[in-house]
Design a protein around this motif. Structure first.
Motif, mmCIF file in Angstrom:
data_model
loop_
_atom_site.group_PDB
_atom_site.id
_atom_site.type_symbol
_atom_site.label_atom_id
_atom_site.label_comp_id
_atom_site.label_asym_id
_atom_site.label_seq_id
_atom_site.Cartn_x
_atom_site.Cartn_y
_atom_site.Cartn_z
ATOM 1 N N THR A 281 0.824 -1.212 0.000
ATOM 2 C CA THR A 281 0.000 0.000 0.000
ATOM 3 C C THR A 281 0.855 1.258 0.000
ATOM 4 N N VAL A 282 1.986 1.226 0.724
ATOM 5 C CA VAL A 282 2.881 2.389 0.750
ATOM 6 C C VAL A 282 3.473 2.618 -0.636
ATOM 7 N N LEU A 283 3.985 1.563 -1.261
ATOM 8 C CA LEU A 283 4.567 1.696 -2.586
ATOM 9 C C LEU A 283 3.515 2.071 -3.625
ATOM 10 N N GLY A 288 -4.847 5.958 2.522
ATOM 11 C CA GLY A 288 -5.949 5.467 3.351
ATOM 12 C C GLY A 288 -5.806 4.005 3.699
ATOM 13 N N GLY A 289 -5.418 3.189 2.711
ATOM 14 C CA GLY A 289 -5.219 1.764 2.984
ATOM 15 C C GLY A 289 -4.104 1.518 3.972
ATOM 16 N N ALA A 290 -3.017 2.309 3.888
ATOM 17 C CA ALA A 290 -1.900 2.154 4.820
ATOM 18 C C ALA A 290 -2.341 2.472 6.249
ATOM 19 N N ILE A 291 -3.114 3.549 6.419
ATOM 20 C CA ILE A 291 -3.591 3.910 7.754
ATOM 21 C C ILE A 291 -4.497 2.817 8.313
ATOM 22 N N ASP A 292 -5.368 2.260 7.483
ATOM 23 C CA ASP A 292 -6.280 1.209 7.943
ATOM 24 C C ASP A 292 -5.511 -0.030 8.381
ATOM 25 N N LEU A 293 -4.489 -0.432 7.617
ATOM 26 C CA LEU A 293 -3.698 -1.610 7.983
ATOM 27 C C LEU A 293 -2.951 -1.390 9.291
ATOM 28 N N GLN A 297 -3.418 -3.596 12.768
ATOM 29 C CA GLN A 297 -2.325 -4.274 13.457
ATOM 30 C C GLN A 297 -2.177 -3.770 14.891
ATOM 31 N N TYR A 298 -2.363 -2.466 15.081
ATOM 32 C CA TYR A 298 -2.263 -1.886 16.418
ATOM 33 C C TYR A 298 -3.354 -2.451 17.330
ATOM 34 N N ALA A 299 -4.551 -2.654 16.765
ATOM 35 C CA ALA A 299 -5.647 -3.232 17.549
ATOM 36 C C ALA A 299 -5.356 -4.660 17.966
ATOM 37 N N LEU A 300 -4.511 -5.356 17.189
ATOM 38 C CA LEU A 300 -4.136 -6.733 17.528
ATOM 39 C C LEU A 300 -3.006 -6.787 18.547
ATOM 40 N N LEU A 372 1.491 5.597 17.703
ATOM 41 C CA LEU A 372 0.607 5.319 16.563
ATOM 42 C C LEU A 372 0.474 6.558 15.676
ATOM 43 N N GLU A 373 0.289 7.720 16.284
ATOM 44 C CA GLU A 373 0.171 8.947 15.490
ATOM 45 C C GLU A 373 1.453 9.207 14.698
ATOM 46 N N HIS A 374 2.594 9.002 15.334
ATOM 47 C CA HIS A 374 3.861 9.225 14.644
ATOM 48 C C HIS A 374 4.038 8.237 13.495
ATOM 49 N N LEU A 375 3.592 6.998 13.693
ATOM 50 C CA LEU A 375 3.704 6.014 12.613
ATOM 51 C C LEU A 375 2.825 6.412 11.426
#
Length: 562
Positions: A281-283, A288-293, A297-300, A372-375
């Protein structure tokens, strides 16, 4: 009354010993990864050329203290028949060997320098070395973490260390050899124990799992071997934890199977598949997709810094794959294929740009109050940086006058656009194949851009006073001078954003700066004036007209500026 015979109580196996202690090497043959040291010691013992002091250094868990104990056994072994001499293969059954293994030999003194740092502790050793060994061939002092001794303690030990009695040997171990005084190092025979390679650790852990009767997936063992970072002890501690985790998962007292996903979760590593999707998604420029992923992962329970490390590992793997040096047995076939695909389609320049952005962002996320915000901001920065033109492209746009007036959407290089749909949208530019323009030429083009768009005030400031310290795509660092004023950086950045469609970070800084365009021109004019004055006809004219002056033609001046 005949009663049934009571069953005999089961023999107690004793308290559990962790794997790092249970499988501590008892012979030099069991010491993995240190063949050069073992060969040197074997030759020294065979030729009776033993040093009086040995220093073992290396990272944690590679066998420094174990090697010291093995040397103590090798020097004091008397063989099963009691008639043997020093040997590189101690028998392990004679009384000195067994006593040293159990840590109870009276002539082998182990000392922890971390808790015995003073000169008084060393003075006790100096007093004791005068007396011969009680029952062994050599009296041996093993000092662990020797770098923790105080300077006075080292100084007190120097003379005894240089000329000890023939019945005394010193064995030092340390993880920070740079803290040991050179005067001590020069009196010791030094052995640098190397890190254990992942393939050696894989074989070692596989053998231990077989002895323990535990099954494990090969990728799980590779994950543990890589996480050990060259340390056998660290790897065995992780393996101990993985076995306990497997037993718990299987609901039995033993015999559980260790899986790769289980080890990854235990170590807090991000899921490799999820990281691969995040990289795609980054490449592909899908912010939006990168933020969702990332949020999924953070929720897990995956830490943001672990996700950054995963992206860095993947970038490193792709870069190594470009030079055919990537070989990770823990990778699945699908991940290996995707890495190879990216390696073919991405150039070294965009990969290096991606690595530098992630490297800088890793430290920011690690120190952040809200990681998370910084990421999320880091990923947006990476995606946005992919759309910035490189210096060669910017120079062409300036020369042609076809600068866009609005920010451009992320684009993929031609070589990637023709590829498969699942990995085609890769906006990070492939290598441009052109050298970046010189700093002076780039500043000159910026000056020309400002003049063309009618921003004469900024153009004059750039021409006369802009001294460049750093000039990279999207980044200008200049020497602060009063003539530029306080709003120069903001005004120039806003103007470049409007005219180029890309954001430029313009800021003052410190360091060696190049002269401005005006200073370069003034120096050139002064040099030309000196050469013109030396011409015979000019000398004659100046002699005839003493008040005459050399004046530069306005047309030539404008040509030199352009």
């Amino acid at each position: 009354m005949d009663l049934p015979e009571a069953p005999a109580p089961a023999a107690s196996s004793g308290p559990y010993r962790v794997l790092a202690r249970k499988y501590r090497p008892q012979t030099f043959a069991e010491l993995i990864g240190q063949d050069a040291m073992v060969k040197t010691l074997g030759n020294a013992i065979a030729r009776d050329r033993l040093a009086h002091a040995f220093l073992m250094t290396g990272v944690r868990g590679v066998g420094k203290t174990s090697t010291a104990r093995l040397i103590a056994k090798a020097l004091n072994c008397i063989g099963p028949d009691g008639q043997g001499g020093p040997t590189i293969d101690p028998c392990g059954v004679c009384e000195p060997c067994r006593a040293i293994t159990e840590g109870r030999h009276i002539d082998v003194i182990e000392m922890d320098a971390a808790s015995n740092t003073g000169v008084d502790d060393v003075r006790e050793i100096i007093e004791a070395v005068r007396y011969a060994a009680v029952s062994a061939r050599y009296k041996i002092y093993i000092i662990d973490e020797v770098h923790m001794l105080s300077r006075n303690a080292f100084n007190a030990l120097l003379k005894t260390l240089e000329e000890p009695p023939p019945h005394v040997k010193f064995l030092f171990a340390t993880t920070e050899v740079n803290k040991v005084p050179v005067t001590v190092l020069s009196r010791c025979q030094r052995f640098d124990l190397r890190r254990i390679t992942p393939d050696m650790l894989f074989a070692h852990f596989s053998a231990i799992l077989q002895k323990e009767g535990v099954e494990a997936e090969a990728p799980a063992i590779w994950l543990i071997a890589n996480a050990a970072e060259g340390s056998v002890r660290d790897g065995l501690s992780i393996l101990d934890q993985a076995i306990a985790h497997a037993d718990l998962e299987s609901g039995e007292g033993g015999g559980g199977k260790i899986g790769a996903d289980q080890v990854r979760a235990m170590l807090g590593l991000s899921d490799r598949t999820a990281i691969t999707q995040l990289m795609a998604t980054v490449l592909g420029g899908d912010s939006g997709g990168a933020i969702d992923l990332v949020r999924a992962q953070y929720a897990l329970g995956i830490e943001p810094v672990a996700m950054v490390r995963g992206l860095m590992d993947l970038t490193h793997a792709v870069t190594l794959a470009k030079v055919s040096r990537h070989d990770d047995p823990a990778l699945a076939a699908g991940d290996r294929e995707r890495i190879g695909d990216w390696a073919q389609k991405l150039g070294f320049a965009p990969l290096n740009r991606l690595w530098q952005l992630l490297l800088k962002g890793h430290d920011e996320v690690l120190r952040a109050n809200n990681p998370l915000e910084h990421l999320e901001m880091l990923l947006l920065r990476v995606i946005y940086a992919a759309s910035l033109p490189d210096p060669g492209e910017l120079a062409k746009l300036l020369e042609s006058g076809s600068l866009p007036t609005m920010p451009r959407a992320p684009r993929a290089p031609a070589s990637v656009q023709d590829g498969p749909s699942d990995s085609a949208a890769v906006p990070i530019d492939a290598e441009a194949g052109t050298e970046p323009p010189a700093t002076a030429l780039t500043v000159a083009q910026i000056h020309q851009l400002l003049e063309t768009t009618g921003n004469h005030r900024l153009a004059v400031q750039v021409y006369d006073h802009l001294r460049i310290i750093e000039l990279d795509p999207g980044n200008i660092v200049f020497a602060a001078v009063p003539a530029l004023g306080g709003s120069f950086a903001r005004d120039l950045g806003d103007t470049l954003l409007t005219q180029t469609g890309s954001r430029w970070h313009v800021r003052p800084g410190e360091g060696e700066a190049r002269p401005s365009l005006g200073e370069i021109r003034a120096a050139r004019v002064a040099d030309n004036g000196e050469r013109i004055r030396e011409l015979p006809v000019v000398k004659a004219a100046l002699a005839a007209f003493p008040d005459a002056k050399l004046v530069e033609d306005d047309d030539n001046r404008h040509k030199s500026q352009s």
